[in-house]
Design a protein around this motif. Structure first.
Motif, PDB file in Angstrom:
ATOM      1  N   ALA A  64       0.842  -1.187   0.000  1.00 32.95           N
ATOM      2  CA  ALA A  64       0.000   0.000   0.000  1.00 32.95           C
ATOM      3  C   ALA A  64       0.886   1.248   0.000  1.00 32.95           C
ATOM      4  N   GLY A  65       0.522   2.202  -0.850  1.00 35.85           N
ATOM      5  CA  GLY A  65       1.300   3.415  -0.953  1.00 35.85           C
ATOM      6  C   GLY A  65       2.421   3.333  -1.965  1.00 35.85           C
ATOM      7  N   GLY A  66       2.646   2.155  -2.528  1.00 36.67           N
ATOM      8  CA  GLY A  66       3.694   1.989  -3.526  1.00 36.67           C
ATOM      9  C   GLY A  66       3.200   2.364  -4.908  1.00 36.67           C
ATOM     10  N   SER A  67       3.732   1.668  -5.924  1.00 37.08           N
ATOM     11  CA  SER A  67       3.276   1.910  -7.290  1.00 37.08           C
ATOM     12  C   SER A  67       3.418   0.644  -8.104  1.00 37.08           C
ATOM     13  N   LEU A  68       2.603   0.554  -9.128  1.00 38.97           N
ATOM     14  CA  LEU A  68       2.601  -0.607 -10.011  1.00 38.97           C
ATOM     15  C   LEU A  68       2.081  -0.152 -11.356  1.00 38.97           C
ATOM     16  N   LYS A  69       2.602  -0.740 -12.428  1.00 39.67           N
ATOM     17  CA  LYS A  69       2.151  -0.376 -13.757  1.00 39.67           C
ATOM     18  C   LYS A  69       1.670  -1.611 -14.502  1.00 39.67           C
ATOM     19  N   LEU A  70       0.480  -1.514 -15.037  1.00 32.13           N
ATOM     20  CA  LEU A  70      -0.088  -2.566 -15.864  1.00 32.13           C
ATOM     21  C   LEU A  70      -0.026  -2.138 -17.333  1.00 32.13           C
ATOM     22  N   SER A  71       0.288  -3.087 -18.192  1.00 34.20           N
ATOM     23  CA  SER A  71       0.335  -2.808 -19.617  1.00 34.20           C
ATOM     24  C   SER A  71      -0.456  -3.853 -20.382  1.00 34.20           C
ATOM     25  N   CYS A  72      -0.977  -3.439 -21.521  1.00 30.28           N
ATOM     26  CA  CYS A  72      -1.742  -4.346 -22.369  1.00 30.28           C
ATOM     27  C   CYS A  72      -1.429  -3.991 -23.817  1.00 30.28           C
ATOM     28  N   ALA A  73      -1.093  -5.000 -24.603  1.00 30.01           N
ATOM     29  CA  ALA A  73      -0.790  -4.792 -26.010  1.00 30.01           C
ATOM     30  C   ALA A  73      -1.793  -5.547 -26.872  1.00 30.01           C
ATOM     31  N   ALA A  74      -2.346  -4.855 -27.841  1.00 33.04           N
ATOM     32  CA  ALA A  74      -3.290  -5.461 -28.775  1.00 33.04           C
ATOM     33  C   ALA A  74      -2.575  -5.746 -30.088  1.00 33.04           C
ATOM     34  N   SER A  75      -2.769  -6.937 -30.599  1.00 34.75           N
ATOM     35  CA  SER A  75      -2.148  -7.300 -31.868  1.00 34.75           C
ATOM     36  C   SER A  75      -3.152  -8.006 -32.751  1.00 34.75           C
ATOM     37  N   GLY A  76      -2.838  -8.092 -34.014  1.00 33.61           N
ATOM     38  CA  GLY A  76      -3.725  -8.708 -34.983  1.00 33.61           C
ATOM     39  C   GLY A  76      -3.721  -7.890 -36.255  1.00 33.61           C
ATOM     40  N   SER A  77      -4.698  -8.132 -37.093  1.00 32.34           N
ATOM     41  CA  SER A  77      -4.741  -7.414 -38.359  1.00 32.34           C
ATOM     42  C   SER A  77      -6.177  -7.056 -38.730  1.00 32.34           C
ATOM     43  N   ASP A  78      -6.294  -6.133 -39.679  1.00 36.25           N
ATOM     44  CA  ASP A  78      -7.587  -5.751 -40.252  1.00 36.25           C
ATOM     45  C   ASP A  78      -8.538  -5.114 -39.253  1.00 36.25           C
ATOM     46  N   PHE A  79      -8.006  -4.308 -38.367  1.00 36.15           N
ATOM     47  CA  PHE A  79      -8.877  -3.573 -37.464  1.00 36.15           C
ATOM     48  C   PHE A  79      -8.190  -2.291 -37.016  1.00 36.15           C
ATOM     49  N   THR A  80      -8.994  -1.377 -36.521  1.00 44.27           N
ATOM     50  CA  THR A  80      -8.483  -0.185 -35.857  1.00 44.27           C
ATOM     51  C   THR A  80      -8.951  -0.233 -34.412  1.00 44.27           C
ATOM     52  N   VAL A  81      -8.155   0.326 -33.542  1.00 43.75           N
ATOM     53  CA  VAL A  81      -8.452   0.284 -32.120  1.00 43.75           C
ATOM     54  C   VAL A  81      -9.190   1.548 -31.707  1.00 43.75           C
ATOM     55  N   ASN A  82     -10.295   1.379 -31.047  1.00 39.05           N
ATOM     56  CA  ASN A  82     -11.069   2.524 -30.563  1.00 39.05           C
ATOM     57  C   ASN A  82     -10.733   2.752 -29.093  1.00 39.05           C
ATOM     58  N   THR A  83     -11.714   2.586 -28.237  1.00 39.82           N
ATOM     59  CA  THR A  83     -11.484   2.792 -26.809  1.00 39.82           C
ATOM     60  C   THR A  83     -10.715   1.621 -26.208  1.00 39.82           C
ATOM     61  N   MET A  84      -9.806   1.945 -25.309  1.00 41.69           N
ATOM     62  CA  MET A  84      -9.071   0.942 -24.547  1.00 41.69           C
ATOM     63  C   MET A  84      -9.313   1.236 -23.070  1.00 41.69           C
ATOM     64  N   GLY A  85      -9.308   0.190 -22.273  1.00 47.22           N
ATOM     65  CA  GLY A  85      -9.576   0.439 -20.865  1.00 47.22           C
ATOM     66  C   GLY A  85      -9.160  -0.694 -19.954  1.00 47.22           C
ATOM     67  N   TRP A  86      -9.331  -0.452 -18.678  1.00 45.17           N
ATOM     68  CA  TRP A  86      -9.048  -1.449 -17.646  1.00 45.17           C
ATOM     69  C   TRP A  86     -10.276  -1.612 -16.761  1.00 45.17           C
ATOM     70  N   TYR A  87     -10.597  -2.849 -16.484  1.00 43.13           N
ATOM     71  CA  TYR A  87     -11.646  -3.209 -15.542  1.00 43.13           C
ATOM     72  C   TYR A  87     -10.995  -4.055 -14.447  1.00 43.13           C
ATOM     73  N   ARG A  88     -11.722  -4.224 -13.373  1.00 44.81           N
ATOM     74  CA  ARG A  88     -11.222  -5.094 -12.325  1.00 44.81           C
ATOM     75  C   ARG A  88     -12.362  -5.867 -11.690  1.00 44.81           C
ATOM     76  N   GLN A  89     -12.009  -7.001 -11.118  1.00 44.28           N
ATOM     77  CA  GLN A  89     -12.999  -7.826 -10.435  1.00 44.28           C
ATOM     78  C   GLN A  89     -12.379  -8.418  -9.189  1.00 44.28           C
ATOM     79  N   ALA A  90     -12.936  -8.045  -8.056  1.00 42.42           N
ATOM     80  CA  ALA A  90     -12.493  -8.591  -6.775  1.00 42.42           C
ATOM     81  C   ALA A  90     -13.351  -9.817  -6.447  1.00 42.42           C
ATOM     82  N   PRO A  91     -12.852 -10.698  -5.611  1.00 36.49           N
ATOM     83  CA  PRO A  91     -13.624 -11.898  -5.252  1.00 36.49           C
ATOM     84  C   PRO A  91     -15.003 -11.548  -4.713  1.00 36.49           C
ATOM     85  N   GLY A  92     -16.011 -12.176  -5.262  1.00 33.79           N
ATOM     86  CA  GLY A  92     -17.373 -11.960  -4.796  1.00 33.79           C
ATOM     87  C   GLY A  92     -18.013 -10.683  -5.279  1.00 33.79           C
TER      88      GLY A  92
END
Length: 120
Positions: A14-42
């Protein structure tokens, strides 16, 4: 087809820092909105932050300015910088990407999820 690869989860104090990254790959598309969601137990999956291709951002109220989302359109990557995380931020974090195919179809794709655990 879009492939999403997430990285950067783990254990942080707690109080530290962390960085999450996500890379999208593939072909024949353009990327619109990108985002992060989370789910805690229950709990239901919830939006953390999102960013449009033009750079407009949307944050959940509980972020309180602690997290920052950014993206690199040239690389189709999205990053979530987590500063001053709290134990209640512990959850599996999922990358979400909306894409439009060359034929005009819009799809949403999810990453496999990365565990973030914040110790007190």
């Amino acid at each position: 087809q879009v492939q999403l690869v997430e990285s950067g989860g783990g254990l942080v104090q707690a109080g530290g820092s962390l960085k999450l990254s996500c890379a999208a790959s593939g072909s024949d598309f353009t990327v619109n909105t990108m985002g992060w969601y989370r789910q805690a137990p229950g709990k239901q999956r919830e939006l953390v932050a999102s960013i449009t291709s033009g750079g407009s951002t949307n944050y959940a109220d509980f972020m309180e300015g602690r997290f920052t989302i950014s993206r690199d359109n040239a690389k189709n990557t999205v990053t979530l910088q987590m500063n001053s995380p709290k134990p209640e931020d512990t959850a599996v974090y999922y990358c979400y990407v909306e894409t439009t195919t060359t034929r005009g179809f819009v799809f949403g794709s999810w990453g496999q999820g990365t565990q973030v655990t914040v110790s007190s």
